[in-house]
Design an enzyme around this catalytic site. Structure first.
Site, PDB file in Angstrom:
ATOM      1  N   LEU A   3       3.733  10.817   0.974  1.00 43.35           N
ATOM      2  CA  LEU A   3       2.874  11.673   0.134  1.00 43.35           C
ATOM      3  C   LEU A   3       3.751  12.546  -0.757  1.00 43.35           C
ATOM      4  CD1 LEU A   3      -0.304  12.019  -0.001  1.00 43.35           C
ATOM      5  CD2 LEU A   3       0.120  14.260   1.005  1.00 43.35           C
ATOM      6  N   GLY A   4       4.544  11.888  -1.608  1.00 49.68           N
ATOM      7  CA  GLY A   4       5.382  12.608  -2.568  1.00 49.68           C
ATOM      8  C   GLY A   4       4.625  12.791  -3.877  1.00 49.68           C
ATOM      9  N   ARG A   5       5.391  12.842  -4.979  1.00 46.76           N
ATOM     10  CA  ARG A   5       4.771  13.055  -6.299  1.00 46.76           C
ATOM     11  C   ARG A   5       3.726  11.976  -6.588  1.00 46.76           C
ATOM     12  NH1 ARG A   5      10.678  14.356  -7.518  1.00 46.76           N
ATOM     13  NH2 ARG A   5      10.844  12.186  -6.906  1.00 46.76           N
ATOM     14  N   ILE A   6       4.092  10.709  -6.366  1.00 43.30           N
ATOM     15  CA  ILE A   6       3.167   9.622  -6.704  1.00 43.30           C
ATOM     16  C   ILE A   6       2.098   9.464  -5.617  1.00 43.30           C
ATOM     17  CG2 ILE A   6       2.969   7.174  -7.294  1.00 43.30           C
ATOM     18  CD1 ILE A   6       5.944   7.288  -8.180  1.00 43.30           C
TER      19      ILE A   6
ATOM     20  N   SER B  95       4.559  10.570   6.649  1.00 43.70           N
ATOM     21  CA  SER B  95       5.882  10.861   6.085  1.00 43.70           C
ATOM     22  C   SER B  95       6.648  11.529   7.212  1.00 43.70           C
ATOM     23  CB  SER B  95       5.770  11.764   4.860  1.00 43.70           C
ATOM     24  OG  SER B  95       5.016  12.911   5.174  1.00 43.70           O
ATOM     25  N   ARG B  96       7.947  11.794   7.024  1.00 39.93           N
ATOM     26  CA  ARG B  96       8.704  12.382   8.138  1.00 39.93           C
ATOM     27  C   ARG B  96       8.215  13.786   8.452  1.00 39.93           C
ATOM     28  NH1 ARG B  96      14.373  11.223   5.504  1.00 39.93           N
ATOM     29  NH2 ARG B  96      13.059  11.891   3.779  1.00 39.93           N
TER      30      ARG B  96
ATOM     31  N   ARG C 104       9.219   0.089  -2.932  1.00 37.73           N
ATOM     32  CA  ARG C 104      10.356  -0.819  -3.012  1.00 37.73           C
ATOM     33  C   ARG C 104      10.123  -1.964  -2.028  1.00 37.73           C
ATOM     34  NH1 ARG C 104      11.308   1.062  -7.196  1.00 37.73           N
ATOM     35  NH2 ARG C 104      13.202   2.144  -7.895  1.00 37.73           N
TER      36      ARG C 104
ATOM     37  N   ASP D  26       3.766  -5.024  -5.934  1.00 35.88           N
ATOM     38  CA  ASP D  26       4.434  -4.886  -7.237  1.00 35.88           C
ATOM     39  C   ASP D  26       5.942  -5.061  -7.085  1.00 35.88           C
ATOM     40  OD1 ASP D  26       4.544  -4.204 -10.046  1.00 35.88           O
ATOM     41  OD2 ASP D  26       5.311  -2.234  -9.461  1.00 35.88           O
TER      42      ASP D  26
ATOM     43  N   GLU E 137      13.933  -9.130  -5.528  1.00 31.77           N
ATOM     44  CA  GLU E 137      13.436  -9.303  -6.906  1.00 31.77           C
ATOM     45  C   GLU E 137      14.512  -9.912  -7.795  1.00 31.77           C
ATOM     46  OE1 GLU E 137      10.799  -5.237  -6.692  1.00 31.77           O
ATOM     47  OE2 GLU E 137      12.009  -5.553  -8.471  1.00 31.77           O
TER      48      GLU E 137
ATOM     49  N   HIS F   9       6.937  -5.998 -10.800  1.00 35.12           N
ATOM     50  CA  HIS F   9       7.480  -4.621 -10.835  1.00 35.12           C
ATOM     51  C   HIS F   9       7.099  -3.915 -12.159  1.00 35.12           C
ATOM     52  CE1 HIS F   9      11.009  -2.000  -9.219  1.00 35.12           C
ATOM     53  NE2 HIS F   9      10.143  -1.255  -9.891  1.00 35.12           N
TER      54      HIS F   9
HETATM   55  P1  NAP Z   1       9.031  11.470  -3.861  1.00 34.94           P
HETATM   56  O1  NAP Z   1       8.199  12.531  -4.477  1.00 34.94           O
HETATM   57  O2  NAP Z   1      10.445  11.756  -3.526  1.00 34.94           O
HETATM   58  O3  NAP Z   1       8.263  10.976  -2.535  1.00 34.94           O
HETATM   59  C1  NAP Z   1       8.871  10.154  -1.603  1.00 34.94           C
HETATM   60  C2  NAP Z   1       8.071  10.172  -0.326  1.00 34.94           C
HETATM   61  O4  NAP Z   1       8.693   9.273   0.625  1.00 34.94           O
HETATM   62  C3  NAP Z   1       7.982  11.537   0.350  1.00 34.94           C
HETATM   63  O5  NAP Z   1       6.658  11.754   0.730  1.00 34.94           O
HETATM   64  C4  NAP Z   1       8.872  11.401   1.579  1.00 34.94           C
HETATM   65  O6  NAP Z   1       8.422  12.264   2.597  1.00 34.94           O
HETATM   66  C5  NAP Z   1       8.652   9.912   1.896  1.00 34.94           C
HETATM   67  N1  NAP Z   1       9.694   9.370   2.759  1.00 34.94           N
HETATM   68  C6  NAP Z   1      11.031   9.360   2.520  1.00 34.94           C
HETATM   69  N2  NAP Z   1      11.674   8.828   3.574  1.00 34.94           N
HETATM   70  C7  NAP Z   1      10.715   8.502   4.489  1.00 34.94           C
HETATM   71  C8  NAP Z   1      10.753   7.923   5.781  1.00 34.94           C
HETATM   72  N3  NAP Z   1      11.914   7.558   6.361  1.00 34.94           N
HETATM   73  N4  NAP Z   1       9.578   7.711   6.426  1.00 34.94           N
HETATM   74  C9  NAP Z   1       8.419   8.055   5.842  1.00 34.94           C
HETATM   75  N5  NAP Z   1       8.325   8.600   4.613  1.00 34.94           N
HETATM   76  C10 NAP Z   1       9.464   8.831   3.957  1.00 34.94           C
HETATM   77  O7  NAP Z   1       9.068  10.169  -4.763  1.00 34.94           O
HETATM   78  P2  NAP Z   1       8.009   9.642  -5.841  1.00 34.94           P
HETATM   79  O8  NAP Z   1       8.342  10.175  -7.170  1.00 34.94           O
HETATM   80  O9  NAP Z   1       6.622   9.813  -5.305  1.00 34.94           O
HETATM   81  O10 NAP Z   1       8.398   8.070  -5.855  1.00 34.94           O
HETATM   82  C11 NAP Z   1       8.339   7.318  -4.664  1.00 34.94           C
HETATM   83  C12 NAP Z   1       9.026   5.991  -4.832  1.00 34.94           C
HETATM   84  O11 NAP Z   1       8.212   5.113  -5.613  1.00 34.94           O
HETATM   85  C13 NAP Z   1      10.350   6.009  -5.604  1.00 34.94           C
HETATM   86  O12 NAP Z   1      11.429   6.366  -4.760  1.00 34.94           O
HETATM   87  C14 NAP Z   1      10.470   4.591  -6.123  1.00 34.94           C
HETATM   88  O13 NAP Z   1      11.215   3.799  -5.225  1.00 34.94           O
HETATM   89  C15 NAP Z   1       9.029   4.082  -6.150  1.00 34.94           C
HETATM   90  N6  NAP Z   1       8.567   3.776  -7.507  1.00 34.94           N
HETATM   91  C16 NAP Z   1       8.235   2.505  -7.831  1.00 34.94           C
HETATM   92  C17 NAP Z   1       7.815   2.212  -9.109  1.00 34.94           C
HETATM   93  C18 NAP Z   1       7.425   0.819  -9.495  1.00 34.94           C
HETATM   94  O14 NAP Z   1       7.619   0.465 -10.635  1.00 34.94           O
HETATM   95  N7  NAP Z   1       6.858   0.047  -8.587  1.00 34.94           N
HETATM   96  C19 NAP Z   1       7.736   3.204 -10.086  1.00 34.94           C
HETATM   97  C20 NAP Z   1       8.076   4.496  -9.735  1.00 34.94           C
HETATM   98  C21 NAP Z   1       8.490   4.789  -8.432  1.00 34.94           C
HETATM   99  P3  NAP Z   1       9.430  12.864   3.718  1.00 34.94           P
HETATM  100  O15 NAP Z   1      10.711  13.205   3.010  1.00 34.94           O
HETATM  101  O16 NAP Z   1       8.708  14.034   4.299  1.00 34.94           O
HETATM  102  O17 NAP Z   1       9.596  11.766   4.728  1.00 34.94           O
HETATM  103  C1  8YV Z   2      11.761   1.257 -12.934  1.00 31.77           C
HETATM  104  C2  8YV Z   2      10.958   2.182 -10.897  1.00 31.77           C
HETATM  105  O1  8YV Z   2      12.488   2.337 -13.320  1.00 31.77           O
HETATM  106  O2  8YV Z   2      11.014   4.466 -11.478  1.00 31.77           O
HETATM  107  C3  8YV Z   2      11.289   3.601 -10.639  1.00 31.77           C
HETATM  108  O3  8YV Z   2      11.837   3.874  -9.548  1.00 31.77           O
HETATM  109  O4  8YV Z   2      11.048   1.355 -10.035  1.00 31.77           O
HETATM  110  C4  8YV Z   2      10.512   1.751 -12.236  1.00 31.77           C
HETATM  111  O5  8YV Z   2       9.852   2.732 -12.969  1.00 31.77           O
HETATM  112  C5  8YV Z   2      11.499   0.439 -14.121  1.00 31.77           C
HETATM  113  O6  8YV Z   2      10.940  -0.728 -13.667  1.00 31.77           O
HETATM  114  C6  8YV Z   2      12.787   0.106 -14.881  1.00 31.77           C
HETATM  115  O7  8YV Z   2      13.757  -0.425 -14.041  1.00 31.77           O
END
Ligand code: NAP
Ligand code: 8YV
Length: 321
Positions: free
Chosen positions: A158-161, A180-181, A238, A262, A267, A285
Protein backbone atom coordinates in the site's frame (compact mmCIF):
# COMPACT_ATOMS: atom_id res chain seq x y z
CA UNK A 1 36.43 22.08 -29.08
CA UNK A 2 35.54 20.43 -25.75
CA UNK A 3 31.89 20.87 -24.71
CA UNK A 4 31.20 22.83 -21.53
CA UNK A 5 28.02 20.81 -21.01
CA UNK A 6 28.07 17.91 -18.52
CA UNK A 7 29.09 14.61 -20.13
CA UNK A 8 26.14 12.19 -19.76
CA UNK A 9 25.82 8.55 -20.80
CA UNK A 10 22.43 7.20 -21.89
CA UNK A 11 21.75 3.48 -21.37
CA UNK A 12 19.04 2.00 -23.61
CA UNK A 13 16.75 3.96 -25.92
CA UNK A 14 14.24 6.53 -24.63
CA UNK A 15 11.38 8.51 -26.22
CA UNK A 16 12.67 10.51 -29.22
CA UNK A 17 11.67 13.91 -27.75
CA UNK A 18 13.41 13.01 -24.48
CA UNK A 19 16.60 11.96 -26.26
CA UNK A 20 16.54 15.28 -28.16
CA UNK A 21 16.15 17.32 -24.98
CA UNK A 22 18.84 15.30 -23.19
CA UNK A 23 21.21 15.89 -26.10
CA UNK A 24 20.43 19.63 -26.16
CA UNK A 25 21.20 20.10 -22.45
CA UNK A 26 24.18 17.73 -22.10
CA UNK A 27 27.17 16.37 -23.92
CA UNK A 28 25.24 13.12 -24.44
CA UNK A 29 26.48 9.77 -25.62
CA UNK A 30 24.22 6.77 -26.27
CA UNK A 31 25.77 3.46 -25.26
CA UNK A 32 23.26 1.72 -27.56
CA UNK A 33 25.12 3.23 -30.55
CA UNK A 34 28.33 1.39 -29.63
CA UNK A 35 29.10 -1.88 -31.41
CA UNK A 36 31.13 -3.01 -28.37
CA UNK A 37 29.70 -1.30 -25.27
CA UNK A 38 32.13 -3.02 -22.86
CA UNK A 39 35.17 -1.87 -24.84
CA UNK A 40 33.71 1.65 -25.03
CA UNK A 41 33.15 1.75 -21.25
CA UNK A 42 36.67 0.48 -20.58
CA UNK A 43 38.19 3.15 -22.84
CA UNK A 44 35.91 6.14 -22.19
CA UNK A 45 33.91 5.40 -18.99
CA UNK A 46 35.84 7.95 -16.96
CA UNK A 47 34.47 10.82 -19.11
CA UNK A 48 30.92 10.60 -17.74
CA UNK A 49 29.55 12.49 -14.73
CA UNK A 50 25.88 11.65 -15.43
CA UNK A 51 23.95 8.51 -16.35
CA UNK A 52 20.41 8.26 -17.74
CA UNK A 53 18.66 4.92 -17.55
CA UNK A 54 15.18 3.43 -17.14
CA UNK A 55 13.54 1.54 -14.30
CA UNK A 56 11.82 -1.09 -16.41
CA UNK A 57 14.81 -1.42 -18.76
CA UNK A 58 18.53 -1.52 -18.02
CA UNK A 59 18.77 0.15 -14.60
CA UNK A 60 22.36 0.53 -13.38
CA UNK A 61 24.12 -2.46 -11.85
CA UNK A 62 27.36 -2.46 -9.85
CA UNK A 63 29.48 -3.36 -12.91
CA UNK A 64 28.17 -0.35 -14.84
CA UNK A 65 28.64 2.00 -11.88
CA UNK A 66 32.20 0.67 -11.42
CA UNK A 67 32.91 1.34 -15.10
CA UNK A 68 32.06 5.04 -14.59
CA UNK A 69 34.61 6.29 -12.01
CA UNK A 70 33.67 9.99 -12.39
CA UNK A 71 29.91 9.40 -12.06
CA UNK A 72 28.06 11.86 -9.77
CA UNK A 73 24.40 11.43 -10.70
CA UNK A 74 22.00 8.78 -12.07
CA UNK A 75 18.62 9.91 -13.46
CA UNK A 76 16.20 7.02 -13.94
CA UNK A 77 13.03 7.03 -16.04
CA UNK A 78 10.58 5.28 -13.69
CA UNK A 79 9.89 4.68 -10.01
CA UNK A 80 11.14 1.11 -9.48
CA UNK A 81 14.64 0.95 -8.02
CA UNK A 82 15.17 -2.82 -8.19
CA UNK A 83 17.57 -2.65 -11.15
CA UNK A 84 19.71 0.13 -9.70
CA UNK A 85 22.44 -0.92 -7.28
CA UNK A 86 21.65 1.69 -4.64
CA UNK A 87 24.31 0.39 -2.25
CA UNK A 88 27.01 0.79 -4.92
CA UNK A 89 25.74 4.33 -5.64
CA UNK A 90 25.66 5.21 -1.93
CA UNK A 91 29.24 3.96 -1.37
CA UNK A 92 30.44 6.34 -4.08
CA UNK A 93 28.21 9.25 -3.00
CA UNK A 94 26.35 9.14 -6.34
CA UNK A 95 22.91 10.82 -6.26
CA UNK A 96 20.03 8.80 -7.76
CA UNK A 97 16.98 10.56 -9.21
CA UNK A 98 13.74 8.76 -10.13
CA UNK A 99 10.13 9.58 -11.09
CA UNK A 100 7.72 8.73 -8.24
CA UNK A 101 4.09 9.93 -8.02
CA UNK A 102 3.74 11.28 -11.58
CA UNK A 103 2.80 7.76 -12.74
CA UNK A 104 0.49 6.75 -9.85
CA UNK A 105 -2.75 7.47 -11.69
CA UNK A 106 -1.95 5.65 -14.92
CA UNK A 107 -0.48 2.58 -13.20
CA UNK A 108 -3.53 2.41 -10.93
CA UNK A 109 -5.86 2.85 -13.91
CA UNK A 110 -4.18 -0.07 -15.66
CA UNK A 111 -4.39 -2.25 -12.54
CA UNK A 112 -8.16 -1.68 -12.51
CA UNK A 113 -8.36 -2.34 -16.26
CA UNK A 114 -6.54 -5.66 -15.80
CA UNK A 115 -8.76 -6.59 -12.86
CA UNK A 116 -11.92 -5.89 -14.87
CA UNK A 117 -10.53 -7.62 -17.97
CA UNK A 118 -9.64 -10.87 -16.23
CA UNK A 119 -12.87 -10.95 -14.19
CA UNK A 120 -15.22 -10.07 -17.04
CA UNK A 121 -13.17 -12.00 -19.64
CA UNK A 122 -13.11 -9.04 -22.05
CA UNK A 123 -9.97 -10.04 -24.05
CA UNK A 124 -11.40 -13.55 -24.44
CA UNK A 125 -14.78 -12.10 -25.49
CA UNK A 126 -13.04 -9.87 -28.03
CA UNK A 127 -11.26 -12.92 -29.49
CA UNK A 128 -14.63 -14.75 -29.59
CA UNK A 129 -16.26 -11.97 -31.63
CA UNK A 130 -13.28 -11.55 -33.99
CA UNK A 131 -13.24 -15.32 -34.63
CA UNK A 132 -16.87 -15.11 -35.82
CA UNK A 133 -18.05 -17.41 -33.04
CA UNK A 134 -20.86 -15.11 -31.78
CA UNK A 135 -24.29 -16.35 -32.80
CA UNK A 136 -23.03 -19.50 -34.50
CA UNK A 137 -25.89 -22.01 -34.43
CA UNK A 138 -25.28 -24.80 -31.92
CA UNK A 139 -22.12 -23.20 -30.47
CA UNK A 140 -21.92 -22.78 -26.68
CA UNK A 141 -22.73 -19.32 -25.32
CA UNK A 142 -19.81 -17.17 -24.14
CA UNK A 143 -18.99 -18.20 -20.53
CA UNK A 144 -20.08 -16.02 -17.61
CA UNK A 145 -17.59 -13.73 -15.89
CA UNK A 146 -17.12 -12.76 -12.23
CA UNK A 147 -18.76 -9.73 -10.66
CA UNK A 148 -16.28 -7.02 -9.64
CA UNK A 149 -18.55 -4.53 -7.85
CA UNK A 150 -18.65 -5.31 -4.13
CA UNK A 151 -15.89 -7.97 -4.32
CA UNK A 152 -12.96 -8.30 -1.88
CA UNK A 153 -9.70 -6.70 -2.97
CA UNK A 154 -6.36 -7.57 -1.35
CA UNK A 155 -3.57 -5.12 -2.16
CA UNK A 156 0.04 -6.29 -1.78
CA UNK A 157 1.99 -3.07 -1.09
CA UNK A 158 0.00 0.00 0.00
CA UNK A 159 2.54 2.56 -1.21
CA UNK A 160 1.97 5.52 -3.54
CA UNK A 161 0.39 3.39 -6.28
CA UNK A 162 -1.29 0.87 -3.96
CA UNK A 163 -3.27 3.66 -2.29
CA UNK A 164 -4.24 5.06 -5.68
CA UNK A 165 -5.59 1.63 -6.66
CA UNK A 166 -7.52 1.44 -3.36
CA UNK A 167 -9.21 4.79 -4.05
CA UNK A 168 -10.32 3.56 -7.48
CA UNK A 169 -11.64 0.30 -5.99
CA UNK A 170 -13.87 2.30 -3.63
CA UNK A 171 -15.72 3.44 -6.74
CA UNK A 172 -16.53 -0.22 -7.36
CA UNK A 173 -17.78 -0.64 -3.75
CA UNK A 174 -15.01 -3.15 -3.11
CA UNK A 175 -14.00 -4.23 0.40
CA UNK A 176 -10.26 -3.51 0.81
CA UNK A 177 -7.48 -5.01 2.92
CA UNK A 178 -3.74 -4.82 2.36
CA UNK A 179 -0.44 -6.48 3.17
CA UNK A 180 2.94 -4.80 3.67
CA UNK A 181 5.72 -5.18 6.24
CA UNK A 182 4.38 -2.31 8.32
CA UNK A 183 0.81 -0.96 8.69
CA UNK A 184 0.34 2.41 6.98
CA UNK A 185 -0.45 4.90 9.77
CA UNK A 186 -3.26 6.87 8.10
CA UNK A 187 -4.74 4.12 5.90
CA UNK A 188 -8.45 3.52 6.60
CA UNK A 189 -8.24 -0.15 5.46
CA UNK A 190 -7.30 -3.16 7.60
CA UNK A 191 -3.62 -4.21 7.48
CA UNK A 192 -3.11 -7.97 7.15
CA UNK A 193 0.33 -9.06 8.44
CA UNK A 194 0.01 -12.48 6.79
CA UNK A 195 -0.03 -12.52 2.98
CA UNK A 196 -1.49 -16.04 2.99
CA UNK A 197 -4.37 -14.81 5.18
CA UNK A 198 -4.94 -11.85 2.83
CA UNK A 199 -5.03 -14.21 -0.16
CA UNK A 200 -7.48 -16.51 1.61
CA UNK A 201 -9.82 -13.55 2.23
CA UNK A 202 -9.49 -11.87 -1.18
CA UNK A 203 -11.39 -12.42 -4.42
CA UNK A 204 -8.74 -10.34 -6.22
CA UNK A 205 -5.11 -10.02 -5.13
CA UNK A 206 -3.37 -7.03 -6.75
CA UNK A 207 0.42 -6.95 -6.45
CA UNK A 208 2.03 -3.49 -6.37
CA UNK A 209 4.88 -3.93 -3.86
CA UNK A 210 8.40 -2.81 -4.72
CA UNK A 211 10.55 -5.33 -6.61
CA UNK A 212 14.03 -6.52 -5.65
CA UNK A 213 15.61 -9.17 -3.43
CA UNK A 214 13.33 -8.42 -0.45
CA UNK A 215 10.12 -9.28 -2.33
CA UNK A 216 11.41 -12.06 -4.64
CA UNK A 217 8.69 -14.76 -4.89
CA UNK A 218 6.62 -13.10 -2.15
CA UNK A 219 3.61 -14.50 -4.02
CA UNK A 220 4.50 -18.20 -4.01
CA UNK A 221 2.61 -21.50 -4.30
CA UNK A 222 1.23 -21.18 -0.76
CA UNK A 223 -0.21 -17.70 -1.46
CA UNK A 224 -1.72 -18.89 -4.74
CA UNK A 225 -3.17 -21.94 -2.98
CA UNK A 226 -4.76 -19.62 -0.43
CA UNK A 227 -6.20 -17.41 -3.20
CA UNK A 228 -7.97 -20.54 -4.41
CA UNK A 229 -9.99 -21.65 -7.44
CA UNK A 230 -12.31 -18.61 -7.28
CA UNK A 231 -9.48 -16.06 -6.83
CA UNK A 232 -7.73 -13.84 -9.39
CA UNK A 233 -4.17 -12.47 -9.35
CA UNK A 234 -3.22 -9.11 -10.89
CA UNK A 235 0.48 -8.13 -11.04
CA UNK A 236 1.55 -4.60 -12.00
CA UNK A 237 4.70 -4.42 -9.86
CA UNK A 238 7.61 -6.64 -10.96
CA UNK A 239 7.67 -10.17 -12.37
CA UNK A 240 10.15 -11.17 -9.66
CA UNK A 241 7.53 -10.67 -6.91
CA UNK A 242 5.53 -13.67 -8.18
CA UNK A 243 6.95 -17.19 -8.48
CA UNK A 244 6.09 -17.52 -12.16
CA UNK A 245 6.59 -21.30 -12.32
CA UNK A 246 4.19 -21.73 -9.38
CA UNK A 247 1.73 -19.35 -11.07
CA UNK A 248 1.81 -21.32 -14.33
CA UNK A 249 1.11 -24.56 -12.41
CA UNK A 250 -1.74 -22.95 -10.47
CA UNK A 251 -3.32 -21.63 -13.67
CA UNK A 252 -2.88 -24.80 -15.71
CA UNK A 253 -4.33 -26.90 -12.88
CA UNK A 254 -7.14 -24.32 -12.35
CA UNK A 255 -6.09 -23.87 -8.70
CA UNK A 256 -6.73 -20.14 -9.20
CA UNK A 257 -9.42 -18.64 -11.44
CA UNK A 258 -7.20 -16.40 -13.56
CA UNK A 259 -4.34 -13.92 -13.71
CA UNK A 260 -3.70 -10.57 -15.36
CA UNK A 261 -0.03 -9.62 -15.72
CA UNK A 262 1.77 -6.50 -16.90
CA UNK A 263 5.18 -7.79 -15.77
CA UNK A 264 7.07 -11.09 -16.01
CA UNK A 265 10.09 -12.71 -14.38
CA UNK A 266 12.19 -12.75 -17.56
CA UNK A 267 10.79 -9.89 -19.67
CA UNK A 268 10.24 -9.77 -22.59
CA UNK A 269 9.98 -13.55 -22.42
CA UNK A 270 6.52 -14.81 -21.52
CA UNK A 271 6.16 -18.54 -20.80
CA UNK A 272 4.44 -20.39 -23.68
CA UNK A 273 2.21 -22.08 -21.09
CA UNK A 274 0.77 -18.66 -20.13
CA UNK A 275 0.22 -17.64 -23.74
CA UNK A 276 -1.79 -20.82 -24.32
CA UNK A 277 -4.32 -20.08 -21.55
CA UNK A 278 -7.64 -18.24 -21.98
CA UNK A 279 -7.98 -17.24 -18.32
CA UNK A 280 -4.97 -14.92 -18.38
CA UNK A 281 -4.46 -11.38 -19.66
CA UNK A 282 -0.89 -10.57 -20.75
CA UNK A 283 0.49 -7.07 -21.31
CA UNK A 284 4.00 -5.89 -22.33
CA UNK A 285 4.86 -3.78 -19.21
CA UNK A 286 2.71 -0.79 -20.20
CA UNK A 287 1.23 0.36 -16.89
CA UNK A 288 2.82 3.83 -17.10
CA UNK A 289 2.67 4.00 -20.90
CA UNK A 290 0.34 6.90 -21.68
CA UNK A 291 1.50 10.00 -23.55
CA UNK A 292 0.72 12.18 -20.53
CA UNK A 293 2.50 10.08 -17.93
CA UNK A 294 5.54 9.31 -20.06
CA UNK A 295 5.78 13.07 -20.76
CA UNK A 296 5.77 13.78 -17.02
CA UNK A 297 8.32 11.01 -16.33
CA UNK A 298 10.62 12.32 -19.07
CA UNK A 299 10.32 15.87 -17.77
CA UNK A 300 11.29 14.66 -14.29
CA UNK A 301 14.35 12.88 -15.71
CA UNK A 302 15.40 16.22 -17.26
CA UNK A 303 14.51 18.27 -14.16
CA UNK A 304 16.47 15.95 -11.86
CA UNK A 305 19.59 16.35 -14.02
CA UNK A 306 19.13 20.12 -14.44
CA UNK A 307 18.78 20.72 -10.70
CA UNK A 308 21.68 18.42 -9.90
CA UNK A 309 24.05 20.14 -12.32
CA UNK A 310 22.87 23.60 -11.18
CA UNK A 311 22.63 23.09 -7.41
CA UNK A 312 23.86 19.58 -6.58
CA UNK A 313 20.42 18.29 -5.54
CA UNK A 314 17.49 16.43 -7.11
CA UNK A 315 13.76 17.12 -7.43
CA UNK A 316 13.03 13.52 -6.41
CA UNK A 317 15.93 11.60 -4.90
CA UNK A 318 15.78 7.85 -4.34
CA UNK A 319 16.29 6.77 -0.71
CA UNK A 320 19.87 5.47 -0.52
CA UNK A 321 19.83 3.90 2.97
P1 NAP B 1 6.21 2.66 -2.88
O1 NAP B 1 5.38 3.85 -2.58
O2 NAP B 1 7.62 2.62 -2.42
O3 NAP B 1 5.43 1.37 -2.31
C1 NAP B 1 6.03 0.13 -2.22
C2 NAP B 1 5.21 -0.76 -1.32
O4 NAP B 1 5.83 -2.07 -1.27
C3 NAP B 1 5.11 -0.27 0.13
O5 NAP B 1 3.78 -0.38 0.53
C4 NAP B 1 5.98 -1.24 0.91
O6 NAP B 1 5.51 -1.35 2.24
C5 NAP B 1 5.77 -2.51 0.08
N1 NAP B 1 6.80 -3.51 0.32
C6 NAP B 1 8.14 -3.36 0.16
N2 NAP B 1 8.78 -4.48 0.54
C7 NAP B 1 7.81 -5.35 0.94
C8 NAP B 1 7.83 -6.68 1.45
N3 NAP B 1 8.99 -7.35 1.62
N4 NAP B 1 6.65 -7.28 1.74
C9 NAP B 1 5.50 -6.62 1.55
N5 NAP B 1 5.42 -5.36 1.07
C10 NAP B 1 6.56 -4.74 0.78
O7 NAP B 1 6.27 2.37 -4.44
P2 NAP B 1 5.22 2.77 -5.59
O8 NAP B 1 5.57 4.08 -6.15
O9 NAP B 1 3.83 2.52 -5.11
O10 NAP B 1 5.62 1.67 -6.71
C11 NAP B 1 5.56 0.29 -6.40
C12 NAP B 1 6.25 -0.53 -7.44
O11 NAP B 1 5.45 -0.59 -8.63
C13 NAP B 1 7.59 0.02 -7.96
O12 NAP B 1 8.65 -0.33 -7.10
C14 NAP B 1 7.72 -0.61 -9.33
O13 NAP B 1 8.46 -1.81 -9.24
C15 NAP B 1 6.29 -0.95 -9.73
N6 NAP B 1 5.84 -0.20 -10.91
C16 NAP B 1 5.52 -0.87 -12.04
C17 NAP B 1 5.12 -0.17 -13.16
C18 NAP B 1 4.75 -0.88 -14.42
O14 NAP B 1 4.96 -0.33 -15.47
N7 NAP B 1 4.17 -2.07 -14.33
C19 NAP B 1 5.05 1.22 -13.15
C20 NAP B 1 5.37 1.89 -11.98
C21 NAP B 1 5.77 1.17 -10.85
P3 NAP B 1 6.50 -1.72 3.47
O15 NAP B 1 7.79 -0.98 3.22
O16 NAP B 1 5.77 -1.30 4.69
O17 NAP B 1 6.66 -3.21 3.41
C1 8YV C 1 9.12 1.84 -16.48
C2 8YV C 1 8.29 1.06 -14.40
O1 8YV C 1 9.85 2.88 -15.98
O2 8YV C 1 8.33 3.08 -13.19
C3 8YV C 1 8.61 1.88 -13.21
O3 8YV C 1 9.14 1.30 -12.24
O4 8YV C 1 8.37 -0.14 -14.37
C4 8YV C 1 7.86 1.70 -15.66
O5 8YV C 1 7.20 2.92 -15.49
C5 8YV C 1 8.88 2.11 -17.90
O6 8YV C 1 8.32 0.96 -18.42
C6 8YV C 1 10.18 2.40 -18.66
O7 8YV C 1 11.14 1.43 -18.43
Amino acid sequence: MMSTKPRVLQIGRLLPWLEERLAAAHDLHRLADEADPQAFLAARGAEFVGLVTSAGGSGADAALIDALPSLRVISSFGVGLDKIDLAAAARRGIAVGYTPDVLNDCVADLAMALLLDVARRTPEADRYVRAGRWGVAGAPAFPLGRRVSGARLGIVGLGRIGRTIARRALGFDMAIRYHSRRPVADAPWPHEPSLVALAEWADFLVVIAAGGAGTRHLVDGAVLGALGPEGFLVNVSRGSVVDEAALVHALVERRIAGAALDVFEHEPQVPAALRALDNVVLLPHIASATRETRQAMGQRVLDNLALFFAEGRLVTAAPLD
